[in-house]
Enzyme design. Structure first.
Site, PDB file in Angstrom:
ATOM      1  CB  SER A 191      -0.872  -0.028   1.255  1.00 44.70           C
ATOM      2  OG  SER A 191      -1.584   1.168   1.370  1.00 44.70           O
ATOM      3  CE  LYS A 212      -4.774   0.234   0.614  1.00 43.02           C
ATOM      4  NZ  LYS A 212      -5.402  -0.538   1.703  1.00 43.02           N
ATOM      5  CE  LYS A 272      -4.041   4.258   1.696  1.00 39.68           C
ATOM      6  NZ  LYS A 272      -5.189   3.766   2.443  1.00 39.68           N
ATOM      7  CG  ASP A 278      -7.893   2.595   0.683  1.00 41.67           C
ATOM      8  OD1 ASP A 278      -9.075   2.987   0.777  1.00 41.67           O
ATOM      9  OD2 ASP A 278      -7.237   2.183   1.665  1.00 41.67           O
ATOM     10  CD  GLU A 333      -8.912  -0.697   1.070  1.00 40.82           C
ATOM     11  OE1 GLU A 333      -7.954  -0.947   0.297  1.00 40.82           O
ATOM     12  OE2 GLU A 333      -8.801  -0.736   2.297  1.00 40.82           O
ATOM     13  CG  ASP A 377     -10.449  -0.524   5.360  1.00 35.42           C
ATOM     14  OD1 ASP A 377     -10.660  -0.957   6.494  1.00 35.42           O
ATOM     15  OD2 ASP A 377      -9.379   0.062   5.069  1.00 35.42           O
ATOM     16  CE  LYS A 419      -7.031  -1.795   7.080  1.00 30.80           C
ATOM     17  NZ  LYS A 419      -6.979  -0.322   7.052  1.00 30.80           N
ATOM     18  N   GLY A 428      -3.798  -3.749   6.353  1.00 30.04           N
ATOM     19  CA  GLY A 428      -2.727  -3.405   7.290  1.00 30.04           C
ATOM     20  C   GLY A 428      -3.011  -2.092   7.984  1.00 30.04           C
TER      21      GLY A 428
HETATM   22  O1  LIG Z   1      -0.139  -1.468   6.705  1.00 32.32           O
HETATM   23  C1  LIG Z   1      -0.115  -1.122   5.505  1.00 32.32           C
HETATM   24  O2  LIG Z   1       0.901  -1.187   4.807  1.00 32.32           O
HETATM   25  C2  LIG Z   1      -1.364  -0.625   4.861  1.00 32.32           C
HETATM   26  C3  LIG Z   1      -1.605   0.759   5.192  1.00 32.32           C
HETATM   27  C4  LIG Z   1      -2.919   1.276   4.669  1.00 32.32           C
HETATM   28  O3  LIG Z   1      -3.176   1.210   3.483  1.00 32.32           O
HETATM   29  C5  LIG Z   1      -3.809   1.875   5.590  1.00 32.32           C
HETATM   30  C6  LIG Z   1      -3.497   1.954   6.904  1.00 32.32           C
HETATM   31  C7  LIG Z   1      -4.278   2.728   7.771  1.00 32.32           C
HETATM   32  C8  LIG Z   1      -5.282   3.487   7.300  1.00 32.32           C
HETATM   33  C9  LIG Z   1      -5.447   3.682   5.899  1.00 32.32           C
HETATM   34  O4  LIG Z   1      -4.780   4.787   5.436  1.00 32.32           O
HETATM   35  C10 LIG Z   1      -5.019   2.481   5.080  1.00 32.32           C
HETATM   36  C11 LIG Z   1      -6.191   1.651   4.742  1.00 32.32           C
HETATM   37  O5  LIG Z   1      -7.273   2.207   4.747  1.00 32.32           O
HETATM   38  O6  LIG Z   1      -6.119   0.457   4.434  1.00 32.32           O
HETATM   39 MG   LIG Z   2      -8.406   1.075   3.402  1.00 32.63          MG
END
Ligand SMILES: O=C(O)CCC(=O)C1=CC=C[C@@H](O)[C@@H]1C(=O)O
Ligand SMILES: [Mg+2]
Length: 370
Positions: free
Chosen positions: A136, A162, A164, A189, A214, A239, A263, A291
């Site tokens: 991500s 992934k 953002k 996402d 997402e 999510d 999660k 994550g």
């Molecule tokens: O742990 C990782 O590498 C994933 C991180 C990640 O995409 C996210 C972590 C926390 C909040 C969000 O921004 C995002 C998510 O939404 O999945």
């Molecule tokens: Mg997310």
């Protein structure tokens, strides 16, 4: 088993790269680490995934510590626990506060696996020996930089990328990424940055063969997502909207999504995560493990959970060295050709690195049964 001592530590670990999403940037990973002791002398660890500020869910490091100290730890100390599912039952009278609850429950799963003399993945019913891993990537200052960063991780072998998105950083960026990397499994996402008023923008994303989009709409919505999903070809992945098995059931019945990101912290623990996994499997809905920029203990729990059979899409469990100079487990989590090998040793499969834990601890408190 009976828990007779819990040490709560607040850790701050500098991150190698700032992580930017539609709602802000994280430079340091600040979180609670729980060390849970039983009367028999077994020690388990749990990581609380709440961030310092309430921008992902309403929980924060401070609200979690408050919930742990004033409610959850007093409930759990010295109670008879024969299975980690008992923890969920003991916490039933407390509403939400899922990440705080999950931090104790995760440690109890660790203890349960040690007491059963088995790897956690096996105890959870996992069958995979190797899991596929995606990455991500946060929003970058320019599109050129975003392309460069994506290229770097494709070269490292991650199985899906992934990125953002947010209003003003969406169609153009995805278009350029697709032109540069036409065949790479890719997804976007939005962390709830859009509303149905943006439907024309979201529909344009259908052109780019994304694996999924997402959480495009509100963090607590499943109704508008159902409206949107009817007009999109790309599957929506939920999510933030899925906090329980009941939420998953309702979202699937409404047709709000085609995929769910599980999660552990967001749903209140591994037991609920397994229930959601099993339900999705019965409905033909693929899942993957999300994550929360976890340090090693939380990452180890995620890796064990991902060994379950319906985790058919690569998760956000990148290697330790992607996030931190030094992790709090030994060995660190290593990704090879986009995969992680499930640990075969007893418990979470990784040892806590006591020196590193000490180094990053900014405060701690011990709770004993009195
Ligand atoms: O742990 C990782 O590498 C994933 C991180 C990640 O995409 C996210 C972590 C926390 C909040 C969000 O921004 C995002 C998510 O939404 O999945
Ligand atoms: Mg997310």
């Amino acid at each position: 088993m009976k828990i007779n001592k819990i040490i709560v530590r607040h850790l701050k670990m500098p991150m190698k790269h700032p992580f930017t999403t539609s709602f802000g940037t994280i430079n340091d990973k600040s979180f609670l680490l729980l060390e849970v002791h039983t009367e028999e002398g077994i020690v388990g660890f749990g990581e609380c995934v709440a961030f310092e500020a309430p921008w992902y869910t309403e929980e924060t490091v401070k609200t979690c510590w408050h919930m742990l100290e004033d409610f959850l730890i007093p409930i759990i100390l010295q109670k008879d626990i024969s299975h980690p599912n008992d923890v969920t039952k003991l916490f039933e009278s407390i509403r939400k506060n899922k990440m705080a609850k999950a931090s104790i429950e995760g440690a109890v799963w660790d203890i349960y696996a040690i007491a059963s003399n088995q790897p956690l993945a096996k105890v959870l019913g996992g069958t995979k020996e190797k899991i596929d891993v995606g990455i991500s990537l946060g929003i970058q200052p320019t599109i050129e930089k975003q392309i460069e960063v994506v290229g770097k991780y494709i070269a490292e072998g991650y199985k899906r990328i992934k990125v953002k998105i947010k209003p003003g950083w969406d169609v153009e960026v995805i278009k350029k990424l697709r032109e540069t990397f036409p065949d790479v499994p890719m997804m976007a996402d939005a962390n709830s940055a859009y509303t149905l008023k943006d439907i024309d923008i979201l529909k344009q994303l259908d052109e780019f063969n994304l694996m999924m989009i997402e959480q495009p709409l509100a963090y607590d919505d499943i109704v508008d997502h159902a409206t949107l999903q009817k007009q999109l070809q790309t599957p929506i992945c939920l999510d933030e909207s899925i906090l329980s098995l009941e939420d998953a059931r309702k979202a699937i019945e409404l047709g709000s999504c085609g995929i769910i990101n599980i999660k552990i912290g967001r749903v209140g623990g591994i037991s609920e995560a397994i229930k959601i996994h099993d339900y999705c499997k019965s409905k033909g809905i693929p899942v993957w493990c999300g994550g929360m920029l976890e340090a090693g203990i939380g990452r180890a729990h995620n890796i064990a959970l991902t060994s379950l059979s319906n985790f058919v899409l690569p998760g956000d469990t990148a290697g330790s060295s992607h996030y931190f100079e030094e992790d709090i487990i030994q060995p660190e989590v290593v990704v090879e050709d986009g995969t992680i090998r499930e640990a075969q040793t007893v418990g979470i499969g990784y040892e806590p690195n006591r020196k590193a834990i000490e180094k990053y601890t900014v405060s701690s408190k011990t709770y004993n049964y009195i």
